[in-house]
Design a protein around this motif. Sequence first.
Motif, short mmCIF file in Angstrom:
data_model
loop_
_atom_site.label_atom_id
_atom_site.label_comp_id
_atom_site.label_asym_id
_atom_site.label_seq_id
_atom_site.Cartn_x
_atom_site.Cartn_y
_atom_site.Cartn_z
N THR A 62 8.66 23.64 88.47
CA THR A 62 7.80 22.94 89.41
C THR A 62 6.37 23.41 89.26
N LEU A 63 6.17 24.72 89.15
CA LEU A 63 4.83 25.26 88.98
C LEU A 63 4.21 24.77 87.68
N ALA A 64 5.03 24.69 86.63
CA ALA A 64 4.51 24.17 85.36
C ALA A 64 4.07 22.72 85.51
N ALA A 65 4.89 21.92 86.23
CA ALA A 65 4.55 20.52 86.42
C ALA A 65 3.29 20.37 87.27
N LEU A 66 3.03 21.33 88.15
CA LEU A 66 1.84 21.30 88.99
C LEU A 66 0.64 21.97 88.33
N SER A 67 0.79 22.31 87.05
CA SER A 67 -0.26 23.01 86.29
C SER A 67 -0.58 24.37 86.92
N LEU A 68 0.48 25.03 87.41
CA LEU A 68 0.34 26.36 87.99
C LEU A 68 1.20 27.38 87.25
N ASP A 69 1.56 27.09 86.01
CA ASP A 69 2.39 27.99 85.23
C ASP A 69 1.53 29.13 84.70
N SER A 70 1.58 30.26 85.39
CA SER A 70 0.70 31.37 85.03
C SER A 70 1.17 32.11 83.78
N THR A 71 2.36 31.72 83.25
CA THR A 71 2.74 32.30 81.96
C THR A 71 1.97 31.64 80.82
N ASP A 72 1.33 30.51 81.10
CA ASP A 72 0.45 29.86 80.13
C ASP A 72 -0.91 30.56 80.15
N PRO A 73 -1.36 31.12 79.04
CA PRO A 73 -2.61 31.89 79.05
C PRO A 73 -3.81 31.10 79.57
N ALA A 74 -3.91 29.81 79.21
CA ALA A 74 -5.06 29.03 79.66
C ALA A 74 -5.04 28.83 81.18
N THR A 75 -3.85 28.56 81.73
CA THR A 75 -3.72 28.39 83.18
C THR A 75 -4.05 29.69 83.90
N TYR A 76 -3.52 30.79 83.35
CA TYR A 76 -3.77 32.09 83.97
C TYR A 76 -5.27 32.40 83.97
N ALA A 77 -5.92 32.14 82.84
CA ALA A 77 -7.36 32.43 82.74
C ALA A 77 -8.16 31.56 83.71
N ARG A 78 -7.76 30.29 83.83
CA ARG A 78 -8.47 29.38 84.74
C ARG A 78 -8.34 29.85 86.19
#
Length: 694
Positions: free
Chosen positions: A563-579
């Motif tokens: 769900t977090l990934a679908a909401l663009s909140l997947d903090s395991t993704d480096p770009a999302t985490y950095a943002r």
Amino acid sequence: MGILRKLCATLALFAAATAPMAHAEEDHGSGPGQVLRATVAAQRALPPAPRLPRTDFLEGRSLPAVQLSPGGDLVAYLREQGETRSLWLLPTDGGRARMLLARTQADQLFWSRDGRWLFLRGARSLDGISVDGRAGMRVMLGGSERRIPIKVDPSQAAAVLLRECVRAGTGERWRILRMDAHGKRSVLREDPHWIHDVALDARGRVVALARFEGDHDALHRVAADGSLHEVLRLRPMERVALLAALPDGSLLMEGNPGSAARNGNFRRVLRLDADNRLQTLHEDPRHEADLDEVALDPRTQMPIAASYRSTVAATYGIDAAQSMVADIAKKLPGRDIAVQAGGGPAARWLVSERAATLREPRWYLYDPRNGGLRRILDDPGIAAAPKENALARKLAVSYLASDGLRVRGFLVLPPGVDAARAPLIAQVHGGPISHFRPGYDGVAQFLANRGYVVFQSNFRGSTGHGRDYTFASNGDYGNGRVQQDIVEGVRWLLAQGIGDANRVGIVGHSFGGYSTLLGLTFQPELFKVGVAGSPPADLGWSMRWLLRAGDQGDLPDRSLKHTLAALSLDSTDPATYARLHSQSPLANAAKMRRPLLVIAGGADRTVAIREVANYAATLKAAKRPMTLLVEPNGAHSPVDPVPREAYLFAMETMLQRHLGGPVPEPPGQRLSAYLRQNLRVAGPEFAKYVKNPR
């Protein structure tokens, strides 16, 4: 005040409190916006509310659970008296209530299908007790088996369905169990996947199940040989709950599967027929709210009523029950009603009446044969609560964001207060996958009782308004679109003449606490002070910690991650985490100059105390104005009375010092001691409570 004036004021208050909850929208001089102006004027004309003690807003419900028996002949309820909770039975024919159990730790109760047993669920156990007082089964919940009740077994006279974990080598499998009222266990299915829900036929066989399959949820029919046939593959934020398996082979459900073009946006009442065609049986006629609750006929298992509570609360009858539900709504105008039906045309119904101005629901018995509505459970020892004229009206509002999206929320208006001159508080909900509802809110009512106007934004990303509304956030949870919805809502209210622009604050818990930190950091010209409960200071880090080590870290249902990934909140993704980090309050702590109160729990498993402490230390090192209050062994939210009172007292103290309002009533000895012991950082507002002042 003269008698006539008192009478007129009382009648005006009654009319305002019982009038249907209006929905005020932004307009250009006419239409729904007039409702907002009229309501503000009506509230201002009322007598000011008496100031109530803090503790009036801490009390839990006197009746934590009330349930009608399937036959409609008994009402079972849990009654809270001080630190004691007891179980009672009330005959619906007018007889006196009798105590069935003097002490219980249960907070939920459920009737068996035959109406002869009650199942009591507490934090650690599920217990059975017969209506004549005989003890039945007891099963421990949680533990290494992660055992949890799913529902009452609709196929058996007196049994429940449970899910538990079994070890299989280095892995784990999941069992669905039946346990009858005497403790007899039967394994109905064992599966390698986490099973959310099941449906049983009249013979007690599992005929459908919903489960998590590694990267998605799915609904399956179960053949006689146990094999599965997928009928729905669900995307993130799509959910189904199985309500009943009907004799014709169809499944009754509630949920939001399907594309928006096929009515898949909103949560609704559904029927999946024997040929797996999905039909909508009921959805919000206004097309603005998700289904909140559905009531079933205990005999047929067919839906009789549907309730929607994301904007203006409304309950509608379905099919033959339409006229009866409409009759109840007419008798309780402007109220949020819910029904529980007894089985059979002569059986009575249980009706609850709720409102923003009712801390405790009111309970009635309805006779469908003649339309009679009789109040029950209104003994003063049960129903003691603040009077309605001391509480604030809540108005559903909506406004256009700068990008054209209509954003929804609520406005809490204190009686007898000039809203144009009052301080305005933005209260932000947690989650963010959550939403405010039109009912009673203790924190909002506490603030309103002190003269504050409270704005509750259901910003995009909130639930309750359809799946598309939730996904409209596009992951912009930093100083971006989600926060902008809240800010624009505050500015819209100020433009409507609601709130003093020089006295605006922001408060919230969990995600609401995060939003509070964002508001003080990035909108200091608007928000003059903030109160943040259990706030993530870096949402990317916090989401990563929650999935790896927090309460979500050990769950076999990993749907939150997807769900977090679908909401663009997947903090395991480096770009999302950095943002998320770059826009976080922590990374921008140097910009935070407004006074801040942070309240946290030392044993919080949702937001790590070390994250909160690190943020507080960063602010303290930069000599920023802040206070940190920590409950040593507290969880994500305070539970015990003294920490809960400390939360309200500290909030009131902070807001009063910077926005004005009445001076808080002095804390008692226990509360003062608690503050001295647990203030980790004390700003000037709390200097007198520093344990060892230098």
